[in-house]
Design a protein around this motif. Structure first.
Motif, short mmCIF file in Angstrom:
data_model
loop_
_atom_site.label_atom_id
_atom_site.label_comp_id
_atom_site.label_asym_id
_atom_site.label_seq_id
_atom_site.Cartn_x
_atom_site.Cartn_y
_atom_site.Cartn_z
N SER A 1 0.83 -1.21 0.00
CA SER A 1 0.00 0.00 0.00
C SER A 1 0.86 1.25 0.00
CB SER A 1 -0.92 0.00 1.22
OG SER A 1 -1.74 -1.16 1.24
N SER B 1 1.98 2.31 -3.47
CA SER B 1 0.96 3.08 -4.20
C SER B 1 0.95 4.53 -3.74
CB SER B 1 -0.42 2.46 -3.98
OG SER B 1 -0.49 1.15 -4.50
N ALA C 1 -1.21 1.89 -8.38
CA ALA C 1 -2.19 1.33 -7.44
C ALA C 1 -2.93 0.15 -8.06
CB ALA C 1 -3.19 2.41 -7.01
N MET D 1 -7.67 2.79 -4.00
CA MET D 1 -7.08 2.58 -2.67
C MET D 1 -8.14 2.13 -1.66
SD MET D 1 -3.78 3.16 -2.79
CE MET D 1 -3.26 3.57 -1.12
N GLN E 1 -6.23 -0.99 0.28
CA GLN E 1 -4.87 -0.51 0.48
C GLN E 1 -4.82 0.58 1.54
OE1 GLN E 1 -2.32 -0.07 -3.10
NE2 GLN E 1 -4.07 -0.80 -4.29
#
Length: 472
Positions: free
Chosen positions: A17, A20, A50, A334, A339
């Protein structure tokens, strides 16, 4: 917030995460800071990264695309408001509404107290209407013109406008964010407002002190007086200046106070100004359409005044809309692929004390404004992530709602790619990075909340008697 992991996929790891997030922040930073370029394409590169991370975790393209679409869908109401505000500004200048506000404002306001007066005017307007966006798009635009006439740098004026507007937004019982935060945290509206008054009171007093000190530096220069007289004369020569021109902003404030939704409320402000433009400014169909789409173009012969009046129009908002769409695509991925949740969960494990829990809440909300690019999503993220943690520590829910709104609501306009930052930059005509240092209330507020949390000031515990009665 949909964070269910579909069959065949797994929850992303924290480090995945972060990749991203770093791709977005690094791409935007390099583009804006080093090369002075627009951020939309780097943001789309962040969308690609992402998406690749999500695919690595087993999410299907359908799920990823649905996340992007969901993010854009969340931004559509704000997009409609952006378009209407662009039209409103163009029509209000053509109708003489903004020139009249500037003309009268230059007659009344003096440099020595202009900045604190701006904060107070915007705070009262926002308290009465419950909207920071509506305040900056109407009264804020006029105050920008007045500030320019008084010789203040525009980023400084924009900061004062936003400080007042967001104070009112977070304290007004009519505000959607002020109602949303306590509802998600598990407390009631007026308990939330009362608990916010401690931190917000300190923040606004500090802001007014700073604004007063700065404003006094601009007091009483002869150059300002000469410039003011020039602007007022040119406005009087090119527009019909009349108290009737104040009806559209008063009407917008009234319908907002009556809790009419923003879109029809702004539309009423546009239509009332159209009537005035035709009746008192001799506007015709062509000039109305041009002002509504391309904005008003000043033609007074004075470069400074023309720059002041050349504003607005639907077309002026297209850059901002593209920025919001790119940001919401990233935020949608996200959120949908968990994430952001992976990052929030990691932060939660570091919260070992009440103070660190409040600090974590504030940082999560600010981070959500940077990632999800929408203050409402940030409020949802902050409240839903930490609600159980506050209960487990015996902390009353108003502590959570205060921390969420003291951070999520007021910092959205400080992020250039957030819908709030993009809107305010487009509306006030000042880049987000330029006004950020001067939006004192907006960055003092989360700092004061952190201080109160770390020091344990006004932190309310759950009433054990009430808790037992609720269980019974």
């Amino acid at each position: 917030m949909n964070t269910d992991i579909p069959s065949g996929a797994r929850a992303p790891y924290f480090w995945e995460s972060i990749i991203s997030l770093v791709s977005l922040v690094l791409g935007i930073s390099v583009s804006i800071v080093i090369y002075g370029l627009d951020p939309q394409i780097p943001m789309l590169m962040g969308v690609v990264v992402a998406s690749l991370v999500a695919m690595r975790c087993g999410f299907s393209w359908s799920t990823i695309q649905n996340g992007m679409v969901s993010g854009i869908t969340n931004a559509l109401p704000a997009t409609i408001i952006l378009i209407l505000v662009g039209i409103l500004i163009g029509i209000w200048i053509l109708a003489g509404v903004v020139p009249t506000l500037i003309y009268y404002g230059l007659s009344v306001l003096s440099p020595s107290f202009f900045l604190p007066a701006t904060v107070i005017i915007c705070a009262i307007t926002s308290l009465a209407t419950g909207t920071s966006w509506g305040t900056t798009g109407t009264i804020g635009v006029a105050l920008m013109g007045i500030g320019s006439g008084l010789g203040f740098p525009l980023p400084l004026v924009a900061g004062a406008v936003l400080s007042g507007a967001y104070f009112g937004d977070k304290m007004s019982p009519l505000s959607d964010t002020t109602n949303m935060a306590p509802a998600l945290a598990g407390t009631d509206l007026f308990t939330h407002i009362k608990h916010m008054s401690y931190t917000t009171g300190v923040s606004i007093v500090l802001t007014l002190i700073i604004e007063t000190v700065i404003s006094l530096q601009y007091a009483g220069t002869a150059g300002n007086i000469e410039r003011i007289n020039t602007i007022r004369t040119l406005l009087d020569e090119n527009f019909t200046i009349n108290i009737v021109m104040l009806l559209p902003p008063l009407l917008v404030m009234f319908v907002s106070y009556r809790q009419m939704p923003a879109i029809p409320g702004i539309t009423i402000g546009i239509l009332s100004a159209v009537v005035i433009a035709v009746g008192l400014q001799d506007a015709n169909y062509e000039s109305l359409i041009n002002a509504a789409f391309g904005g008003f173009e000043g033609a007074t012969g004075n470069e400074d005044v023309d720059a002041l009046l050349t504003r607005g129009g639907m077309d002026s908002m297209m850059y901002t809309i593209s920025l919001v769409f790119a940001a919401m695509m990233f935020g949608g991925i996200m959120e949908r692929t968990s994430q952001l949740k992976a990052i929030a969960d990691k932060v939660l494990t570091l919260a070992k004390s009440n103070g660190s829990l409040i600090v974590s809440t504030v940082l999560t909300c600010i981070g959500s404004n940077m990632i999800l690019c929408d203050q409402y999503m940030s409020i949802v993220m902050g409240a839903r992530t930490y609600a159980q943690a506050y209960r487990d520590r015996g902390l009353a829910p108003e502590n959570l709602s205060r921390a969420v709104e003291d951070s999520a609501t007021v910092t959205a306009n400080l992020v250039p790619w957030n819908s709030g930052g993009a809107y305010q930059a487009a509306t006030l005509g000042v880049a987000t990075i330029a006004y950020l240092p001067f939006a004192f209330f907006c960055w003092i507020s989360p700092l004061v909340t952190i201080l109160f949390g770390v020091m344990g000031w006004t932190i309310k515990k759950i009433d054990t008697t009430e808790a037992e009665e609720e269980k019974g």
